[in-house]
Design an enzyme around this catalytic site. Structure first.
Site, PDB file in Angstrom:
ATOM      1  N   TYR A 116      -9.481   5.441   7.020  1.00 16.59           N
ATOM      2  CA  TYR A 116      -9.677   5.779   8.437  1.00 16.59           C
ATOM      3  C   TYR A 116     -10.721   6.895   8.476  1.00 16.59           C
ATOM      4  O   TYR A 116     -10.463   7.997   7.992  1.00 16.59           O
ATOM      5  CB  TYR A 116      -8.374   6.286   9.059  1.00 16.59           C
ATOM      6  CG  TYR A 116      -7.324   5.220   9.300  1.00 16.59           C
ATOM      7  CD1 TYR A 116      -6.479   4.793   8.277  1.00 16.59           C
ATOM      8  CD2 TYR A 116      -7.151   4.660  10.571  1.00 16.59           C
ATOM      9  CE1 TYR A 116      -5.501   3.834   8.508  1.00 16.59           C
ATOM     10  CE2 TYR A 116      -6.173   3.699  10.807  1.00 16.59           C
ATOM     11  CZ  TYR A 116      -5.358   3.284   9.778  1.00 16.59           C
ATOM     12  OH  TYR A 116      -4.388   2.337  10.006  1.00 16.59           O
ATOM     13  N   PRO A 161      -5.029   0.177  18.608  1.00 14.39           N
ATOM     14  CA  PRO A 161      -4.648  -0.283  17.263  1.00 14.39           C
ATOM     15  C   PRO A 161      -4.701   0.770  16.156  1.00 14.39           C
ATOM     16  O   PRO A 161      -4.288   0.484  15.030  1.00 14.39           O
ATOM     17  CB  PRO A 161      -5.632  -1.424  16.981  1.00 14.39           C
ATOM     18  CG  PRO A 161      -6.774  -1.199  17.905  1.00 14.39           C
ATOM     19  CD  PRO A 161      -6.255  -0.485  19.103  1.00 14.39           C
ATOM     20  N   TYR A 173       3.778   6.309  10.310  1.00 15.15           N
ATOM     21  CA  TYR A 173       2.931   5.189   9.886  1.00 15.15           C
ATOM     22  C   TYR A 173       3.734   4.116   9.162  1.00 15.15           C
ATOM     23  O   TYR A 173       3.565   2.923   9.423  1.00 15.15           O
ATOM     24  CB  TYR A 173       1.802   5.720   8.992  1.00 15.15           C
ATOM     25  CG  TYR A 173       0.697   4.718   8.780  1.00 15.15           C
ATOM     26  CD1 TYR A 173      -0.318   4.557   9.723  1.00 15.15           C
ATOM     27  CD2 TYR A 173       0.665   3.920   7.639  1.00 15.15           C
ATOM     28  CE1 TYR A 173      -1.343   3.630   9.529  1.00 15.15           C
ATOM     29  CE2 TYR A 173      -0.353   2.987   7.438  1.00 15.15           C
ATOM     30  CZ  TYR A 173      -1.348   2.855   8.390  1.00 15.15           C
ATOM     31  OH  TYR A 173      -2.347   1.927   8.198  1.00 15.15           O
ATOM     32  N   LYS A 179       0.554  -0.270  15.205  1.00 18.13           N
ATOM     33  CA  LYS A 179       1.944  -0.368  15.670  1.00 18.13           C
ATOM     34  C   LYS A 179       2.272  -1.585  16.533  1.00 18.13           C
ATOM     35  O   LYS A 179       3.448  -1.922  16.700  1.00 18.13           O
ATOM     36  CB  LYS A 179       2.301   0.896  16.482  1.00 18.13           C
ATOM     37  CG  LYS A 179       2.508   2.123  15.635  1.00 18.13           C
ATOM     38  CD  LYS A 179       3.842   2.065  14.892  1.00 18.13           C
ATOM     39  CE  LYS A 179       3.931   3.060  13.784  1.00 18.13           C
ATOM     40  NZ  LYS A 179       3.772   2.501  12.438  1.00 18.13           N
ATOM     41  N   HIS A 182       0.841  -1.200   0.000  1.00 17.83           N
ATOM     42  CA  HIS A 182       0.000   0.000   0.000  1.00 17.83           C
ATOM     43  C   HIS A 182       0.874   1.247   0.000  1.00 17.83           C
ATOM     44  O   HIS A 182       1.782   1.368   0.809  1.00 17.83           O
ATOM     45  CB  HIS A 182      -0.916   0.018   1.229  1.00 17.83           C
ATOM     46  CG  HIS A 182      -2.102  -0.875   1.093  1.00 17.83           C
ATOM     47  ND1 HIS A 182      -3.384  -0.443   1.269  1.00 17.83           N
ATOM     48  CD2 HIS A 182      -2.193  -2.185   0.761  1.00 17.83           C
ATOM     49  CE1 HIS A 182      -4.218  -1.442   1.053  1.00 17.83           C
ATOM     50  NE2 HIS A 182      -3.520  -2.517   0.755  1.00 17.83           N
TER      51      HIS A 182
END
Ligand code: RFL
Ligand code: PHB
Length: 392
Positions: free
Chosen positions: A202, A294, A386, A298, A73
């Site tokens: 998200y 979550p 990220y 991580k 991704h």
């Protein structure tokens, strides 16, 4: 009494990867696991492997299936005000993440153990740690037939997750806990339906957070923010789809595909760190030492980072009798742990609806979302965390 150099409690990603790394250095280890193999291989958990995790698995020759079946991704969407704002991970950082289920990594690690004949004992019970403040610690346990056993070690690695026995084996006056709980939980489902979008979404919505993720081109993974005290029995498949449809609705063309649910469960959200991550000859790694909510993806990646540091420290200690890296193990790990704690708290606070927030708080939150979506500086900061900061 049986003997090994490193006794590892727990066959999650932390314990299995540590065992594999130690073997590569010529150090023998035994992994003791409470559950059966099928349970460990089927447990649905993390999905996002950050760049340094993938690189490490590749270096170890463990990424064959990850490279063939994992989904690379290069960005994800922040969805709020009914609109998508893409965080272009690769453009901003030059790196990407790979969506590949944690249980697939566990299967790959167990297959690698089988191939090399490395010992993993499943279905053990009554695990107890003794003599941790000596240089001959021992693990007492019952094997799958209920027979009492002892394992004599040089070092014990506590990789038994948040609810394991390793952390509580450290005397209470020798550890400090840093803890924050959140007034909500995640309801997670796995559905047999192709992802509705090629990237993760998200979503911040007035009804609560929602996340669109995936496992394969045929399997979608979805999460909903729910109240902390919700019971899964109260969430029928219909109710879950209705809520997901409401929260994921956009102005643009987007259709959330529904399908049969293969798995569903509720996970509480918590931040937790114990310091130090070592007591005498016991070294804690992964969720045994720290957990994160979550939202930042991580937890598993931190477990991998810990055992990478630990395998080097134990190699120095056990093969070369040098203790510097063992002495600095906890401090070295905690620097990365606290960065991930902050990032996970930040993502969680930015995206969820806090039932106790006032209007001032809600406006700050929206301002943070808009800033992150519109400023290259803010988006780059999010993206570099990220995809995973480099190992030191
Ligand atoms: P694990 O995986 O919990 O493994 C610990 C193992 O120890 C065993 N055990 C014992 N064995 C022997 N004796 C005892 N007394 C024992 N007590 C326990 C357990 O059966 C188990 O097999 O810990 P480890 O290895 O530290 O790995 C940590 C990760 O599992 C965890 O951080 C992640 O799953 C967190 N997480 C995510 N992490 C990511 O990096 N990316 C993600 O996208 C992500 N998403 C998630 C997540 C966790 C979630 N849940 C369900 C907590 C999404 C969710 C919903
Ligand atoms: C997942 O696919 O399980 C997943 C993805 C992103 C997260 C957490 C979990 O932040």
């Amino acid at each position: 009494m049986a003997r090994t150099r490193v006794g590892i409690v727990g066959a999650g990603p932390a314990g299995l990867l540590l065992s594999y790394l130690l073997h590569a250095e010529g150090i023998d280890a035994v992994v003791l696991e409470a559950r059966d193999r099928e349970y460990v291989e089927q447990r649905v958990r993390a999905g996002v492997c950050e760049h340094p995790t993938v690189e490490l698995l590749r270096d170890l020759g463990l990424a064959g299936r990850l490279d063939a079946e994992g989904l690379p991704h290069h960005g994800f969407s922040l969805r709020f005000d009914g609109t998508d704002h893409r965080i272009a991970l690769t453009e901003l950082t030059g790196k990407s993440i790979t969506v590949y289920g944690q249980q697939e990594i566990v299967k790959d690690l167990l297959a690698a153990h089988d191939a090399k004949g490395l010992p993993v004992e499943f279905e053990v019970s009554d695990v107890e740690l003794h003599g941790l403040d000596t240089d001959r610690p021992r693990i007492g346990y019952r094997d799958r037939d209920g027979v009492a056993r002892e394992l004599d070690c040089d070092v014990v690695a506590g990789c038994d997750g948040f609810h394991g026995i390793s952390r509580p084996s450290i005397p209470i006056d020798r550890r400090t806990i840093f803890d924050r709980s959140y007034p909500f939980a995640w309801l997670g489902v796995l559905a047999r339906t192709p992802p509705s979008h090629e990237e993760l979404i998200y979503t911040h919505h007035e009804r609560g957070f929602a996340l669109h993720s995936m496992r394969t081109p045929e399997i979608t993974r979805l999460y909903l923010q729910v109240a902390g005290n919700e019971r899964i029995e109260d969430w029928s498949d219909d109710r879950i789809w209705t809520e997901l449809q409401l929260r994921l609705a956009t102005d643009a063309e987007f259709e959330l595909r529904e399908g049969p649910m293969l798995d569903k469960g509720i996970t509480p959200m918590r931040s937790f760190v114990t310091e130090p991550m070592r007591y005498g000859r016991l070294f804690l790694a992964g969720d045994a030492a720290h957990i994160v909510p979550p939202t930042g993806a991580k937890g598993m990646n931190l477990a991998v980072a810990d055992v990478r540091v630990l395998s080097r420290a134990l190699t120095e200690l056990l093969l070369h009798n040098r203790s510097e890296l063992a002495e600095s193990y906890s401090d070295t790990c905690l620097r990365r742990v606290w960065r991930a704690e902050h990032f996970s708290w930040y993502m969680t606070s930015m995206l969820h609806v806090d039932p106790a927030a006032d209007e001032f708080g809600r406006r700050l939150q929206l301002s943070q979302l808009r800033y992150t979506a519109s400023s290259a500086a803010a988006a780059t900061s999010l993206a570099e965390n990220y995809v995973g900061l480099p190992f030191t």
